[in-house]
Design an enzyme around this catalytic site. Sequence first.
Site, mmCIF file in Angstrom:
data_model
loop_
_atom_site.group_PDB
_atom_site.id
_atom_site.type_symbol
_atom_site.label_atom_id
_atom_site.label_comp_id
_atom_site.label_asym_id
_atom_site.label_seq_id
_atom_site.Cartn_x
_atom_site.Cartn_y
_atom_site.Cartn_z
ATOM 1 N N LYS A 1 -31.505 -63.880 -10.742
ATOM 2 C CA LYS A 1 -31.501 -65.346 -10.603
ATOM 3 C C LYS A 1 -32.893 -65.833 -10.985
ATOM 4 C CE LYS A 1 -32.226 -68.683 -8.372
ATOM 5 N NZ LYS A 1 -33.031 -69.786 -8.948
ATOM 6 N N GLY B 1 -41.640 -65.083 -4.526
ATOM 7 C CA GLY B 1 -41.768 -66.539 -4.484
ATOM 8 C C GLY B 1 -42.593 -66.951 -3.286
ATOM 9 N N SER B 2 -42.339 -68.140 -2.809
ATOM 10 C CA SER B 2 -43.161 -68.686 -1.729
ATOM 11 C C SER B 2 -42.844 -68.003 -0.395
ATOM 12 C CB SER B 2 -42.914 -70.189 -1.617
ATOM 13 O OG SER B 2 -41.547 -70.419 -1.320
ATOM 14 N N GLY C 1 -39.277 -66.990 1.301
ATOM 15 C CA GLY C 1 -39.171 -65.561 1.648
ATOM 16 C C GLY C 1 -38.716 -65.363 3.082
ATOM 17 N N GLU D 1 -42.148 -60.245 -2.278
ATOM 18 C CA GLU D 1 -43.494 -60.428 -2.845
ATOM 19 C C GLU D 1 -43.805 -61.903 -2.691
ATOM 20 O OE1 GLU D 1 -45.283 -58.030 -3.639
ATOM 21 O OE2 GLU D 1 -44.000 -56.411 -4.378
ATOM 22 N N CYS E 1 -49.931 -65.176 -7.745
ATOM 23 C CA CYS E 1 -50.056 -64.832 -6.317
ATOM 24 C C CYS E 1 -51.284 -63.971 -6.074
ATOM 25 C CB CYS E 1 -48.785 -64.167 -5.810
ATOM 26 S SG CYS E 1 -48.154 -62.910 -6.891
HETATM 27 P P1 ADP Z 1 -41.229 -72.742 -5.794
HETATM 28 O O1 ADP Z 1 -41.059 -73.603 -4.546
HETATM 29 O O2 ADP Z 1 -42.607 -72.717 -6.246
HETATM 30 O O3 ADP Z 1 -40.239 -73.055 -6.871
HETATM 31 P P2 ADP Z 1 -39.703 -70.754 -4.532
HETATM 32 O O4 ADP Z 1 -40.190 -69.727 -3.598
HETATM 33 O O5 ADP Z 1 -38.939 -71.922 -3.981
HETATM 34 O O6 ADP Z 1 -40.941 -71.265 -5.331
HETATM 35 O O7 ADP Z 1 -38.797 -70.117 -5.664
HETATM 36 C C1 ADP Z 1 -38.739 -68.753 -6.030
HETATM 37 C C2 ADP Z 1 -37.308 -68.397 -6.372
HETATM 38 O O8 ADP Z 1 -36.502 -68.485 -5.192
HETATM 39 C C3 ADP Z 1 -36.648 -69.315 -7.390
HETATM 40 O O9 ADP Z 1 -35.805 -68.548 -8.240
HETATM 41 C C4 ADP Z 1 -35.823 -70.239 -6.508
HETATM 42 O O10 ADP Z 1 -34.718 -70.801 -7.188
HETATM 43 C C5 ADP Z 1 -35.361 -69.278 -5.443
HETATM 44 N N1 ADP Z 1 -34.952 -69.890 -4.170
HETATM 45 C C6 ADP Z 1 -35.434 -71.033 -3.613
HETATM 46 N N2 ADP Z 1 -34.796 -71.280 -2.441
HETATM 47 C C7 ADP Z 1 -33.902 -70.284 -2.249
HETATM 48 C C8 ADP Z 1 -32.942 -69.963 -1.215
HETATM 49 N N3 ADP Z 1 -32.790 -70.722 -0.150
HETATM 50 N N4 ADP Z 1 -32.206 -68.841 -1.366
HETATM 51 C C9 ADP Z 1 -32.373 -68.033 -2.440
HETATM 52 N N5 ADP Z 1 -33.231 -68.288 -3.443
HETATM 53 C C10 ADP Z 1 -34.000 -69.384 -3.349
#
Ligand code: ADP
Length: 461
Positions: free
Chosen positions: A161, A214-215, A219, A236, A270
């Site tokens: 994804k 991601g964030s 996470g 990560e 990161c």
């Molecule tokens: P940013 O806020 O900087 O876009 P995210 O941590 O939100 O960073 O995004 C990292 C990844 O996680 C992206 O592919 C995003 O679509 C996905 N993502 C965001 N929210 C969710 C969620 N609730 N469940 C699964 N994947 C998510």
Amino acid sequence: MPDPHDQPTEHRIVNPATEEVIATVPATSPAGVDAAVRRAAEAQRGWAALAPADRARLLRRFATAVDAAVEELALLEVREAGHPVGSARWEAGNVRDLLDYAAGGVERLTGRQIPVAGGLDVTLLEPLGVVAVIAPWNFPMPIAAWGAAPALAAGNAVLLKPAETTPLTALRLAALAAEAGLPDGLFQVLPGAGPVTGAALVDHPGVAKVVFTGSSAVGRRIMAACAAGVKRLTLELGGKSPNIVFADADLERAAATAPGSFLDNAGQDCCARSRILVQRPVYDRFLELLAPAVRAVRVGDPADPDTVMGPLVSARQRERVRGYVPEDAPAAIRGAAPGGAGYWYPPTVLEAHQAGPRAAVEEIFGPVAVVTPFEDEADAVRLANATDYGLSGSLWTRDVGRALRVSRAVAAGNLSVNSHSSVRYATPFGGYKHSGLGRELGPEALAAFTETKNVFISSED
Ligand code: ADP
């Protein structure tokens, strides 16, 4: 169950250097995720049954296909993520290298024979099944491959994804995998919104492991969601990494390399060394050396090979960075950035008293560093560890003993001495504390995508 109405049916992909829409990509609904998981599960059974040498050969072919497409992939990355073309070429090459490295592991994924009484005890490393890789937008290609390459090599299927803003290279990689002969359905890319497509993947009972980059906020949410299904998980997450400069260091080199350590990818990294800690006797001299190095960083059109720093990835990301540091806030050093269309933000260095309380401790994910003086080794370690994060860090000293002591004392997963390197496909990568869970890359990468099964065979009559 995620609500499919929470996401548009397609995402518009914008070139962050020009603000032009360059593509529209359909979003995957929860029903689409379910169908993809079923296809992946079927493909995985055939893939795991292949002879290891054949799996390795197919992955090498995939690597060869990526190699032939390095330029094309790099230009896609320039257009959708705004990465300077030189960096984007490196990233596409990194995907190729990861696939090669993982292919080499297929026939070396050995279990153990353990001495026991009354028979033979062996461990088998079995694939998990279907693995979901949820990738961020900051390094869309390499991070997708950090999860996908070893997972495939260990005999799993992968559903990737990509982030909403950067799905194009991922989609191209899936096409290259198919051209290389990977079985249909084994490696699928499912673009869509995180809370819908991503959440549907995380919640799906047919997904055995989630690899998320991601964030930290997302996470945590994914970790909680994985608990319901006792799912395997690698995280990560963020960082606020220190760059510690001792008075005995090669100051010229430390200052010359510091800009790259927090401005690479416009700070959307990161591992960015965004907290520069400098021993007090050399503090002023270090800033004097750092200023011209920061101002010399060429910020501009990412397609120009001389560009060092491109734009931020999106308007939203630029607003986030501005929320920490307005562009007219007082700063010790500020570089230049283009005006007009594009999500530009200038390289910025703040002294500690100029940084607000949030900018000093939170991950900004933009081209901003905060410089703080320290007194002695103990003070440096205390400041370096004064964060919930623990991903990376650098230290500059000519004293070998100090380098060892400080490397041991700093709670972070990836440290470099007299250098800023932290990510290599052959070495483990991951965070302490809130920066993550588990490790990616390195010699153990494939094992992280297996279950260990212990088998005892009796030798009794
Ligand atoms: P940013 O806020 O900087 O876009 P995210 O941590 O939100 O960073 O995004 C990292 C990844 O996680 C992206 O592919 C995003 O679509 C996905 N993502 C965001 N929210 C969710 C969620 N609730 N469940 C699964 N994947 C998510």
